[in-house]
Design an enzyme around this catalytic site. Structure first.
Site, PDB file in Angstrom:
ATOM      1  N   GLY A 191     -24.599   3.345   2.316  1.00 23.62           N
ATOM      2  CA  GLY A 191     -23.488   3.917   1.545  1.00 23.62           C
ATOM      3  C   GLY A 191     -23.742   3.707   0.063  1.00 23.62           C
ATOM      4  O   GLY A 191     -23.429   2.643  -0.475  1.00 23.62           O
ATOM      5  N   LYS A 235       0.869  -1.186   0.000  1.00 14.24           N
ATOM      6  CA  LYS A 235       0.000   0.000   0.000  1.00 14.24           C
ATOM      7  C   LYS A 235       0.896   1.224   0.000  1.00 14.24           C
ATOM      8  O   LYS A 235       2.044   1.140   0.417  1.00 14.24           O
ATOM      9  CB  LYS A 235      -0.870   0.012   1.261  1.00 14.24           C
ATOM     10  CG  LYS A 235      -2.165   0.761   1.106  1.00 14.24           C
ATOM     11  CD  LYS A 235      -3.202  -0.063   0.391  1.00 14.24           C
ATOM     12  CE  LYS A 235      -4.478   0.695   0.161  1.00 14.24           C
ATOM     13  NZ  LYS A 235      -5.540  -0.188  -0.344  1.00 14.24           N
TER      14      LYS A 235
HETATM   15  P1  NAD Z   1     -17.633   6.189  -2.396  1.00 12.70           P
HETATM   16  O1  NAD Z   1     -16.985   7.420  -1.823  1.00 12.70           O
HETATM   17  O2  NAD Z   1     -17.964   6.136  -3.843  1.00 12.70           O
HETATM   18  O3  NAD Z   1     -19.018   5.909  -1.601  1.00 12.70           O
HETATM   19  C1  NAD Z   1     -19.179   6.016  -0.231  1.00 12.70           C
HETATM   20  C2  NAD Z   1     -20.651   6.374   0.035  1.00 12.70           C
HETATM   21  O4  NAD Z   1     -20.885   6.297   1.434  1.00 12.70           O
HETATM   22  C3  NAD Z   1     -21.040   7.781  -0.396  1.00 12.70           C
HETATM   23  O5  NAD Z   1     -22.258   7.714  -1.117  1.00 12.70           O
HETATM   24  C4  NAD Z   1     -21.268   8.521   0.918  1.00 12.70           C
HETATM   25  O6  NAD Z   1     -22.284   9.517   0.815  1.00 12.70           O
HETATM   26  C5  NAD Z   1     -21.726   7.404   1.807  1.00 12.70           C
HETATM   27  N1  NAD Z   1     -21.564   7.664   3.227  1.00 12.70           N
HETATM   28  C6  NAD Z   1     -20.594   8.338   3.880  1.00 12.70           C
HETATM   29  N2  NAD Z   1     -20.859   8.358   5.194  1.00 12.70           N
HETATM   30  C7  NAD Z   1     -21.992   7.681   5.379  1.00 12.70           C
HETATM   31  C8  NAD Z   1     -22.780   7.349   6.513  1.00 12.70           C
HETATM   32  N3  NAD Z   1     -22.428   7.714   7.725  1.00 12.70           N
HETATM   33  N4  NAD Z   1     -23.889   6.619   6.310  1.00 12.70           N
HETATM   34  C9  NAD Z   1     -24.256   6.227   5.061  1.00 12.70           C
HETATM   35  N5  NAD Z   1     -23.575   6.518   3.978  1.00 12.70           N
HETATM   36  C10 NAD Z   1     -22.460   7.239   4.131  1.00 12.70           C
HETATM   37  O7  NAD Z   1     -16.685   4.982  -1.968  1.00 12.70           O
HETATM   38  P2  NAD Z   1     -16.653   3.483  -2.530  1.00 12.70           P
HETATM   39  O8  NAD Z   1     -15.545   3.376  -3.514  1.00 12.70           O
HETATM   40  O9  NAD Z   1     -18.019   3.029  -2.874  1.00 12.70           O
HETATM   41  O10 NAD Z   1     -16.154   2.742  -1.211  1.00 12.70           O
HETATM   42  C11 NAD Z   1     -17.056   2.456  -0.139  1.00 12.70           C
HETATM   43  C12 NAD Z   1     -16.377   1.483   0.805  1.00 12.70           C
HETATM   44  O11 NAD Z   1     -16.004   0.319   0.066  1.00 12.70           O
HETATM   45  C13 NAD Z   1     -15.078   2.004   1.440  1.00 12.70           C
HETATM   46  O12 NAD Z   1     -14.958   1.454   2.730  1.00 12.70           O
HETATM   47  C14 NAD Z   1     -14.008   1.430   0.543  1.00 12.70           C
HETATM   48  O13 NAD Z   1     -12.747   1.303   1.208  1.00 12.70           O
HETATM   49  C15 NAD Z   1     -14.620   0.076   0.228  1.00 12.70           C
HETATM   50  N6  NAD Z   1     -14.041  -0.527  -0.972  1.00 12.70           N
HETATM   51  C16 NAD Z   1     -14.294  -0.005  -2.218  1.00 12.70           C
HETATM   52  C17 NAD Z   1     -13.720  -0.605  -3.326  1.00 12.70           C
HETATM   53  C18 NAD Z   1     -14.002  -0.089  -4.713  1.00 12.70           C
HETATM   54  O14 NAD Z   1     -13.540  -0.742  -5.670  1.00 12.70           O
HETATM   55  N7  NAD Z   1     -14.744   0.976  -4.872  1.00 12.70           N
HETATM   56  C19 NAD Z   1     -12.865  -1.716  -3.174  1.00 12.70           C
HETATM   57  C20 NAD Z   1     -12.644  -2.252  -1.904  1.00 12.70           C
HETATM   58  C21 NAD Z   1     -13.249  -1.632  -0.805  1.00 12.70           C
END
Ligand code: NAD
Length: 416
Positions: free
Chosen positions: A217, A105
């Protein structure tokens, strides 16, 4: 040891698995620490002619199973311990899906929202000048993470190729498709999560096409999960979804595709026609078959775990359940699909991208999805079998599967 330090948490999780596996002392100690890490100080010429100095890191946690792999975060709160923890988790994630890679990382302490495009490009190139000689498809391969994008990956690849003097697209993944990105990377995380929900539903003998589900989320991962759940399982009702500005609920089911469009158009799920409001706390306690936490860490804690009514919790987010809540959910009989299994689809397709770059032949979307399905299904099976055999909760079982594989590779190499 501060319990809030993510690296201390990562080490404590490893300690539990090591004890359960009866790992010898030397192997355990080796796996508690990054094998190598780099710290950089980078002077960036700003658009106004001034110079600002940025700190960056790259941690290569363990390369026993193959070249290290893991994303780059650009975040103002980045710390070396966060990067170490995420690098450790990447090691276990690549191992649980059994791809021939280690874990790494990196990050830069910065706020990309305050940087112009030109400043971002120069920072990306500076980072590669600092660490480029330690990267490569057979050494260490970065990828996007929080606040880094396909465009940033493209600049980094370009700088790297200028440095080494030849084409080498596999040195970084998450690239735009015209520069060697893979088909299917966009929805891979959510798709992988839904594949393991499908396998769980088979094991629990649930009626797959009729599952009710809720998503906390509604970002990248959450939106894809909303539509893919129905596409892959052949039906189901999305009862509720939320983002940071609140949630929406409909007992007869929300139109998932229309809700995604509404979110993209208005920037929020609130006020979706035909829905009633629901809070972020209520959504976690909703009566439903599958709950997808897809927002932030620590959503399910000691305080609310007892109120979770979902039968399956599929952790698309990283770290949404605290260790105390994990135990409560296990005792209640909630089937938790732990984060580094449930969201491993993203790194799996990143690995496919690296493979395609290396032999310079590109797969169809259909091929990518088929291979992803196989990897996720096998990983699910290994974790479920371990959990049944050792009578431990799924997260500990996932750790045991991953750690045992990395430990075996260390031993075979003669390191321990
Ligand atoms: P993103 O920023 O696109 O989406 C996050 C969403 O969560 C947003 O819509 C935001 O408004 C919402 N949010 C924030 N605080 C909140 C709360 N208290 N209650 C409800 N909703 C809330 O991010 P993402 O890429 O979708 O990632 C989301 C999670 O998935 C993270 O933990 C990330 O590490 C994990 N993740 C994502 C990927 C990927 O490929 N996108 C891969 C592995 C892990």
């Amino acid at each position: 040891m501060s319990t809030l330090n993510p690296f201390a948490i990562a080490q404590a999780q490893l300690d539990e698995a090591a004890e359960k596996l009866g790992l010898d002392k030397a192997t355990h100690e080796l796996l508690r620490w990054p094998m190598r890490e780099y710290h950089f100080t980078m002077p960036l010429r700003m658009d106004d002619g001034s110079t600002r100095v940025f700190k960056g890191y790259r941690v290569q946690y363990n390369a026993a199973r193959g070249p290290t792999k893991g994303g780059l975060r650009w975040h103002p709160d980045e710390t070396i311990d966060t990067v170490r923890a995420l690098a450790a988790w990447m090691t276990w994630k690549t191992s649980v899906v059994d791809i021939p890679l280690g874990g790494g990382k990196g990050g830069i302490i910065c706020n990309p929202k305050e940087l112009s495009n030109g400043e971002k490009e120069r920072l990306a190139r500076l980072f590669i000048r600092a660490v480029g000689h330690e990267l490569g498809v057979d050494r260490d391969v970065p990828a996007p993470d929080v606040y880094t994008t396909p465009q940033i990956m493209a600049w980094m690849m370009d700088e790297y190729e200028a440095m080494v003097g030849h084409s080498h697209p596999g040195m970084i993944t998450g690239k735009p498709i015209p520069l060697g990105g893979s088909q299917g990377r966009g929805d891979a995380t959510a798709r992988g999560g839904v594949y393991v929900v499908r396998e769980t539903a088979k094991d629990l003998k649930m009626d797959m096409g009729k599952l009710t589900y809720a998503i906390q989320g509604f970002g990248n991962a959450g939106q894809f999960a909303a539509t893919l759940h129905q596409e892959i399982l052949g039906g189901g009702a999305l009862l509720a979804a939320s983002d940071s500005r609140g949630g929406v609920f409909c007992k007869d089911g929300l139109d998932a595709a229309a809700l995604v469009r509404h979110k993209l158009e208005t920037g929020r799920v609130a006020d979706f026609p035909g829905s009633t409001p629901i809070s972020n706390e209520e959504i976690l306690e909703l009566e439903c078959d599958v709950l997808y936490p897809a927002a932030l860490e620590n959503a399910i804690t000691q305080k609310n775990a007892n109120n979770v009514k979902a039968k399956i919790v599929c952790e698309l987010a990283n770290g949404p359940t605290t260790p105390e809540a994990d135990k409560i959910l296990f005792e209640k009989g909630v089937f938790v699909l732990p984060d580094f299994l449930a969201n491993a689809g993203g790194v799996t397709v990143s690995y496919f991208e690296q493979v395609q770059n290396t032999y310079n032949y590109y797969w169809s979307l259909e091929d990518v999805q088929k291979q992803l399905d196989r990897k996720m299904t096998d990983a699910y099976r290994a974790v479920k079998d371990m959990s049944d055999k050792m009578k431990v909760h799924n997260r500990l079982a996932a750790y045991m599967v991953s750690v045992a594989r990395v430990a075996e590779a260390c031993k075979l190499r003669g390191w321990v």
